[in-house]
Write a protein that holds these residues in place. Structure first.
Motif, mmCIF file in Angstrom:
data_model
loop_
_atom_site.group_PDB
_atom_site.id
_atom_site.type_symbol
_atom_site.label_atom_id
_atom_site.label_comp_id
_atom_site.label_asym_id
_atom_site.label_seq_id
_atom_site.Cartn_x
_atom_site.Cartn_y
_atom_site.Cartn_z
ATOM 1 N N PHE A 186 38.633 25.602 62.594
ATOM 2 C CA PHE A 186 38.249 27.001 62.774
ATOM 3 C C PHE A 186 39.113 27.910 61.909
ATOM 4 O O PHE A 186 38.605 28.867 61.298
ATOM 5 N N VAL A 187 40.407 27.630 61.850
ATOM 6 C CA VAL A 187 41.293 28.408 60.968
ATOM 7 C C VAL A 187 40.849 28.260 59.515
ATOM 8 O O VAL A 187 40.850 29.232 58.741
ATOM 9 N N ALA A 188 40.449 27.043 59.132
ATOM 10 C CA ALA A 188 39.969 26.826 57.767
ATOM 11 C C ALA A 188 38.719 27.658 57.490
ATOM 12 O O ALA A 188 38.562 28.231 56.399
ATOM 13 N N VAL A 189 37.806 27.737 58.464
ATOM 14 C CA VAL A 189 36.603 28.558 58.291
ATOM 15 C C VAL A 189 36.983 30.015 58.098
ATOM 16 O O VAL A 189 36.449 30.710 57.208
ATOM 17 N N ARG A 190 37.902 30.514 58.925
ATOM 18 C CA ARG A 190 38.318 31.906 58.783
ATOM 19 C C ARG A 190 39.052 32.136 57.456
ATOM 20 O O ARG A 190 38.929 33.193 56.834
ATOM 21 N N GLY A 191 39.806 31.147 57.008
ATOM 22 C CA GLY A 191 40.448 31.266 55.704
ATOM 23 C C GLY A 191 39.438 31.317 54.577
ATOM 24 O O GLY A 191 39.581 32.105 53.618
ATOM 25 N N LEU A 192 38.394 30.509 54.662
ATOM 26 C CA LEU A 192 37.342 30.535 53.647
ATOM 27 C C LEU A 192 36.559 31.850 53.699
ATOM 28 O O LEU A 192 36.117 32.353 52.647
ATOM 29 N N ASP A 193 36.394 32.412 54.895
ATOM 30 C CA ASP A 193 35.775 33.747 54.992
ATOM 31 C C ASP A 193 36.602 34.779 54.240
ATOM 32 O O ASP A 193 36.054 35.632 53.530
ATOM 33 N N ALA A 194 37.925 34.707 54.427
ATOM 34 C CA ALA A 194 38.794 35.648 53.726
ATOM 35 C C ALA A 194 38.746 35.428 52.211
ATOM 36 O O ALA A 194 38.754 36.389 51.425
ATOM 37 N N GLU A 195 38.682 34.167 51.783
ATOM 38 C CA GLU A 195 38.545 33.892 50.348
ATOM 39 C C GLU A 195 37.232 34.451 49.802
ATOM 40 O O GLU A 195 37.193 35.015 48.687
ATOM 41 N N LEU A 196 36.164 34.306 50.563
ATOM 42 C CA LEU A 196 34.870 34.841 50.120
ATOM 43 C C LEU A 196 34.925 36.358 50.001
ATOM 44 O O LEU A 196 34.311 36.940 49.079
ATOM 45 N N GLU A 197 35.632 37.011 50.902
ATOM 46 C CA GLU A 197 35.754 38.465 50.813
ATOM 47 C C GLU A 197 36.527 38.864 49.552
ATOM 48 O O GLU A 197 36.158 39.819 48.853
ATOM 49 N N VAL A 198 37.600 38.133 49.238
ATOM 50 C CA VAL A 198 38.340 38.391 48.000
ATOM 51 C C VAL A 198 37.442 38.196 46.783
ATOM 52 O O VAL A 198 37.440 39.005 45.846
ATOM 53 N N LEU A 199 36.650 37.131 46.805
ATOM 54 C CA LEU A 199 35.756 36.853 45.684
ATOM 55 C C LEU A 199 34.667 37.911 45.568
ATOM 56 O O LEU A 199 34.313 38.330 44.450
ATOM 57 N N ARG A 200 34.123 38.378 46.693
ATOM 58 C CA ARG A 200 33.090 39.416 46.628
ATOM 59 C C ARG A 200 33.656 40.704 46.028
ATOM 60 O O ARG A 200 33.004 41.339 45.182
ATOM 61 N N GLN A 201 34.839 41.078 46.452
ATOM 62 C CA GLN A 201 35.452 42.275 45.878
ATOM 63 C C GLN A 201 35.755 42.084 44.385
ATOM 64 O O GLN A 201 35.556 43.009 43.576
ATOM 65 N N SER A 202 36.213 40.895 44.043
ATOM 66 C CA SER A 202 36.502 40.624 42.624
ATOM 67 C C SER A 202 35.229 40.640 41.798
ATOM 68 O O SER A 202 35.208 41.174 40.672
ATOM 69 N N ILE A 203 34.147 40.081 42.329
ATOM 70 C CA ILE A 203 32.887 40.052 41.589
ATOM 71 C C ILE A 203 32.370 41.475 41.356
ATOM 72 O O ILE A 203 31.855 41.795 40.275
ATOM 73 N N VAL A 204 32.493 42.337 42.364
ATOM 74 C CA VAL A 204 32.085 43.745 42.184
ATOM 75 C C VAL A 204 32.903 44.390 41.070
ATOM 76 O O VAL A 204 32.357 45.101 40.196
ATOM 77 N N ALA A 205 34.219 44.136 41.078
ATOM 78 C CA ALA A 205 35.069 44.696 40.019
ATOM 79 C C ALA A 205 34.721 44.090 38.665
ATOM 80 O O ALA A 205 34.701 44.806 37.641
ATOM 81 N N TYR A 206 34.403 42.789 38.615
ATOM 82 C CA TYR A 206 34.056 42.158 37.346
ATOM 83 C C TYR A 206 32.723 42.692 36.817
ATOM 84 O O TYR A 206 32.546 42.847 35.599
ATOM 85 N N GLN A 207 31.799 42.971 37.717
ATOM 86 C CA GLN A 207 30.515 43.536 37.277
ATOM 87 C C GLN A 207 30.713 44.912 36.654
ATOM 88 O O GLN A 207 30.078 45.257 35.638
ATOM 89 N N LYS A 208 31.596 45.699 37.244
ATOM 90 C CA LYS A 208 31.902 47.014 36.640
ATOM 91 C C LYS A 208 32.574 46.836 35.285
ATOM 92 O O LYS A 208 32.290 47.588 34.334
ATOM 93 N N ALA A 209 33.446 45.845 35.184
ATOM 94 C CA ALA A 209 34.111 45.601 33.901
ATOM 95 C C ALA A 209 33.097 45.158 32.849
ATOM 96 O O ALA A 209 33.218 45.524 31.660
ATOM 97 N N VAL A 210 32.101 44.399 33.254
ATOM 98 C CA VAL A 210 31.050 43.992 32.308
ATOM 99 C C VAL A 210 30.288 45.200 31.800
ATOM 100 O O VAL A 210 29.990 45.293 30.594
ATOM 101 N N GLU A 211 29.986 46.118 32.691
ATOM 102 C CA GLU A 211 29.266 47.330 32.261
ATOM 103 C C GLU A 211 30.098 48.138 31.292
ATOM 104 O O GLU A 211 29.577 48.679 30.290
#
Length: 495
Positions: A186-211
């Protein structure tokens, strides 16, 4: 006076025979233990009841309602845990079987038959002489008893009861292991959720950088190399997000199996933030650990059972005495209650081994070797228990420091990314600096989240190493291992 002397001699004989316990005096190994753990520097010393709930619901210390619900579901529905409970039930039944031999074995029988023989049977002088057909009706009872002069039966019963105690401790060990495994997953699942949130925020920032890179390339302010780098960085982040989602799916499936649910119909709602915090866990003093670990208790009970088995092997060198008797009525009609139709038989037998080619000596030597084996296994179990506690203490201590250091590194990486992005947007630097900063920031944030998950899992491992709130007092004594008494003929709960 003669009667008193006879009674005294008989009493002394019974006392001597009852004292013929041939099992060695059982003395479990004693260890010289340190006063504190090596890795317990930042922790205060406390008693087990100050640290972990004696009810065993230690996972509530992690502060997640969904985990609490899943742990309760595991206890009710996990097949492995239910199989371990059935193994304990069978061990109790074996103890009851061994205990039953101490009591007289009584049986009753009845038979009704009509018998006819051939008129020309062998040795019959004439077909007309004697009866050719007759009934035979019989009722009766039989009893046998083996007096336990050498404590062979008692020691066999002691061995089975101690094995049942070991099975009870094994059940507690299985429950604790599964609960810890569920908490870790369960801790691993919550850790992966947190990693996904970091990746989602990074992807939004990378999309802006692409523009931004695309606009600068279209305006001839920058080359197409910047746009290619930005797109490459965005694609890598998206691929990492897909891989993380895959890992979460697999971990969620593992949780489903632990709680006895079908993976296809089980889901854990995602969380955008890692809210779990490691509890403070005073480890207590080392001398208490042997009373708090069910696997140590199981290993010690196996050693005690092997000690009792030595008494059984020793008793095989002495005479085996049995008393038996039968009584009843037999008649060719239904006058079974008439005294002349009664029958009875009483007897006693004794068997003493004289020569068996070393059979009993080999059995005795094997019993001693089995005891030595369980003693060595017990020592190894104790050493492993202390190793796991020390590992848990080192992990919780070092990871706490590492999380603080990694959080500082993440803050600096995010600051470097912000500066690089502003310099690029103002045309003061190329996109290579931005790309490098993006890689470093994402790696630092991901490492921080992973360390938080590892820190929580280390706390779970330490709780498991400390026994999870279990205490040796929770293990049944020898009398409590028996599922019923000798005169209890009620229906079994399984029936």
């Amino acid at each position: 006076m003669r009667m008193c002397g006879t009674a005294l001699i008989a009493s002394l004989g019974v006392a001597v025979l009852s004292a013929c316990d041939l099992a060695p005096v059982y003395n479990p190994p004693h260890y010289l233990l340190p006063e504190s753990y090596q890795g317990s520097g930042p922790f205060r010393v406390a008693h087990p009841e100050d640290v972990l709930s004696t009810r065993g619901d230690w996972w509530t210390m992690l502060g997640d309602a969904q985990l609490n619900q899943l742990e309760d579901q595991l206890v009710l529905a996990n097949p492995t845990l239910q199989a371990a409970a059935e193994a304990y039930t069978q061990a109790r039944d074996l103890a009851a079987e061994a205990q039953s031999v101490l009591y007289p074995q009584v049986s009753a029988q009845a038979s009704v038959s009509e018998n006819k023989r051939s008129a020309y049977s062998l040795y019959r002088t004439s077909p007309t002489v004697g009866r050719n057909q007759e009934a035979s009706n019989q009722i009766g009872a039989a009893a046998s008893w083996e007096p336990d002069f050498w404590h062979a039966i008692r020691n066999r019963a002691h061995a089975q009861k101690r094995l049942a105690q070991a099975s009870a401790a094994d059940l507690a060990t299985a429950r604790l292991s599964l609960q810890a495994e569920l908490a870790n997953d369960f801790v691993a699942v919550r850790g992966l959720d947190a990693e996904l949130e970091v990746l989602r925020q990074s992807i939004v920032a990378y999309q802006k950088a692409v523009e931004v890179a695309r606009l600068r390339a279209e305006g001839k302010i920058a080359s197409g190399l910047d746009l290619a780098r930005a797109l490459s960085q965005l694609g890598s982040a998206q691929a990492q997000e897909t891989e993380t989602k895959l890992q979460r799916d697999l971990m969620q499936h593992a949780v489903a199996v632990l709680v006895g649910a079908m993976p296809s119909s089980f889901a854990i709602p995602p969380s955008n933030e890692f809210m779990l915090t490691p509890p403070q866990l005073p480890p207590g003093v080392p001398s208490e650990l042997l009373q708090r670990r069910p696997d140590v208790a199981s290993s010690e009970r196996l050693m005690a059972a092997a000690n009792a088995s030595i008494g059984v092997s020793r008793a095989a060198f002495y005479p085996n005495v049995t008393f038996s008797g039968t009584a009843g009525f037999q008649d060719n009609a239904f006058r079974l209650a008439d005294l002349p139709n009664s029958l009875w038989s009483v007897g006693a037998g004794a068997m003493l081994p004289l020569f068996e080619g070393g059979l009993r000596r080999a059995a005795l030597q094997r019993s001693w070797s089995q005891y030595a084996q369980t003693r060595d296994n017990y020592r190894m179990t104790v050493l492993t228990a202390f190793q796991e506690v020390e590992d848990g203490l080192s992990l919780t201590q070092r990871l706490a420091t590492e999380v603080t250091q990694q959080r500082e590194a993440s803050d600096q990486a995010l600051q470097a990314l912000s500066i690089s992005t502003m310099l690029y947007q103002d045309g003061l630097d190329n996109y290579l600096s931005v790309a490098v900063a993006q890689v470093q920031a994402l790696a630092a944030q991901t490492a921080e989240v992973q360390l938080l998950a590892r820190q929580m899992q280390a706390a779970v491992s330490l709780i498991r190493a400390l026994g999870g709130g279990w205490n040796v007092q929770a293990m049944p004594d020898e009398k409590q291992t028996l599922p019923f008494g000798p005169l209890d003929y009620g229906a079994s709960p399984k029936e």
